[in-house]
Design a protein around this motif. Structure first.
Motif, PDB file in Angstrom:
ATOM      1  N   GLU A 145       0.830  -1.197   0.000  1.00 16.89           N
ATOM      2  CA  GLU A 145       0.000   0.000   0.000  1.00 16.89           C
ATOM      3  C   GLU A 145       0.874   1.260   0.000  1.00 16.89           C
ATOM      4  O   GLU A 145       0.597   2.217  -0.735  1.00 16.89           O
ATOM      5  CB  GLU A 145      -0.918   0.011   1.227  1.00 16.89           C
ATOM      6  N   GLN A 149       0.968   4.154  -2.942  1.00 15.37           N
ATOM      7  CA  GLN A 149       0.718   5.570  -2.703  1.00 15.37           C
ATOM      8  C   GLN A 149       1.914   6.419  -3.128  1.00 15.37           C
ATOM      9  O   GLN A 149       1.744   7.522  -3.665  1.00 15.37           O
ATOM     10  CB  GLN A 149       0.381   5.807  -1.227  1.00 15.37           C
ATOM     11  N   THR A 168      -6.832   2.853  -3.635  1.00 17.27           N
ATOM     12  CA  THR A 168      -6.070   1.914  -2.817  1.00 17.27           C
ATOM     13  C   THR A 168      -5.320   0.904  -3.674  1.00 17.27           C
ATOM     14  O   THR A 168      -5.646   0.685  -4.842  1.00 17.27           O
ATOM     15  CB  THR A 168      -6.989   1.130  -1.864  1.00 17.27           C
ATOM     16  N   TYR A 169      -4.315   0.278  -3.053  1.00 18.08           N
ATOM     17  CA  TYR A 169      -3.557  -0.762  -3.750  1.00 18.08           C
ATOM     18  C   TYR A 169      -4.459  -1.937  -4.132  1.00 18.08           C
ATOM     19  O   TYR A 169      -4.340  -2.473  -5.245  1.00 18.08           O
ATOM     20  CB  TYR A 169      -2.406  -1.258  -2.876  1.00 18.08           C
ATOM     21  N   GLN A 171      -7.574  -2.049  -4.894  1.00 18.26           N
ATOM     22  CA  GLN A 171      -8.373  -1.729  -6.070  1.00 18.26           C
ATOM     23  C   GLN A 171      -7.492  -1.689  -7.315  1.00 18.26           C
ATOM     24  O   GLN A 171      -7.882  -2.165  -8.389  1.00 18.26           O
ATOM     25  CB  GLN A 171      -9.073  -0.376  -5.884  1.00 18.26           C
TER      26      GLN A 171
END
Length: 311
Positions: A145, A149, A168-169, A171
């Protein structure tokens, strides 16, 4: 933040991953190979590059720009961003021929398209993550994650709107994997030639043995890291022998990171740092061949290829 600190802190995930030389020497090669299945991204880049017939030269330049933003000082990053903006300012056009059912001839592309910016980030992030898992160690969910980002921020620094990427990662991973499994991916004839060259399947002339061995090892690792469907699209022959060789080489590199005294001498002392200087070995070879009027890729005459695609 003072200029000398850069846009990312030393403990950021993007720096922790990208300063591993095993990642830096393989992720770019993989990103270009796997990213070539996106026709708009590949053709848009190929039609607007000065290094169409010298893929390693293009890879080295791209790697230098990307490393400047992720690993460099803020001043170095800003120079790379300015250079990229100028190069991208006129990058727009249309596909000259059909590239799969989703991309008919005439489909428009632009370097300022937010989705294409995101896909560039996606192929880069995915390749950095995969090669770190393979050659250093598997990242934790929290680290994934954080890396995601950071790469969203990295994309923003190159002009990508934040809303072009998922939140998000998790998704991102669902969407990205679904894309690679869809019928949207397509490999143009040129992309297949260039990808095969970058993976060491098309070698025009022998190189000095140390360089040839190193590039051969990188190519094996990149081939082994690709999803089976992508390997099949390139016609890569992959069986038990290749799987065993790739696994053995990957274990040796991982051992060098986990327990350096047990690693092969060749790998010790060269685990971290920028990768651009090492890419220049292959770049110099390409430039010598082109200067002598010889193709870097077998079966490709640089003058005819450029003339054909510039018509």
């Amino acid at each position: 933040m003072p200029a000398q600190t850069g846009y990312f802190s030393d403990d950021s995930m993007i720096r922790r991953v990208m300063r591993k030389r095993a990642v830096g020497l393989t992720y770019g090669q993989r990103a270009l190979v796997i990213g070539a299945v996106h026709p708009l991204l590949y053709v848009g880049t190929a039609e607007n590059t000065q290094h169409r017939t010298t893929p390693y030269t293009r890879l080295a330049l791209t790697g230098k720009l990307f490393e400047a933003v992720s690993l460099g000082t803020r001043e170095e990053a800003d120079r790379a961003r300015s250079f990229t903006r100028k190069r991208h300012s006129t990058v727009e056009g249309a596909l000259p021929e059909d590239a799969g059912q989703h991309n008919p001839a005439g489909t428009r592309y632009s370097a300022h398209d937010p989705h294409l910016m995101f896909m560039t980030m996606a192929f880069t992030l995915d390749s950095a993550e995969v090669m770190h898992d393979l050659l250093v160690r598997k990242l934790t969910p929290g680290e994934r994650e954080g890396l995601f980002q950071d790469y969203c921020r990295w994309g923003e620094l190159f002009g990508m709107p934040r809303e072009a990427a998922p939140a998000t990662y998790a998704q991102f991973r669902r969407d990205y994997d679904a894309y690679l499994a869809s019928d949207e991916v397509f490999l143009t004839d040129e992309a297949k030639i260039v990808g095969a060259y970058l993976m060491g399947q098309r070698v025009a002339y022998p190189m000095p043995m140390p360089i040839q061995q190193a590039l051969g090892g990188f190519s094996l690792l990149v081939q082994g890291s690709l999803p089976p469907r992508i390997r099949e699209m390139y016609g890569v022959s992959w069986g038990m022998r290749e799987e065993i060789a790739c696994g053995g080489l990957a274990r040796a590199v991982r051992t060098a990171h986990i327990s350096p005294p047990l690693a092969p001498k060749l790998l010790r002392g060269s685990l971290t740092g920028p990768s651009y200087p090492l890419y220049r070995l292959a770049t110099r070879r390409e430039q010598r061949l082109i200067s002598a009027g010889r193709p870097s890729m077998p079966g490709v005459d640089p003058r005819n290829w450029v003339a054909r695609h510039s018509a």
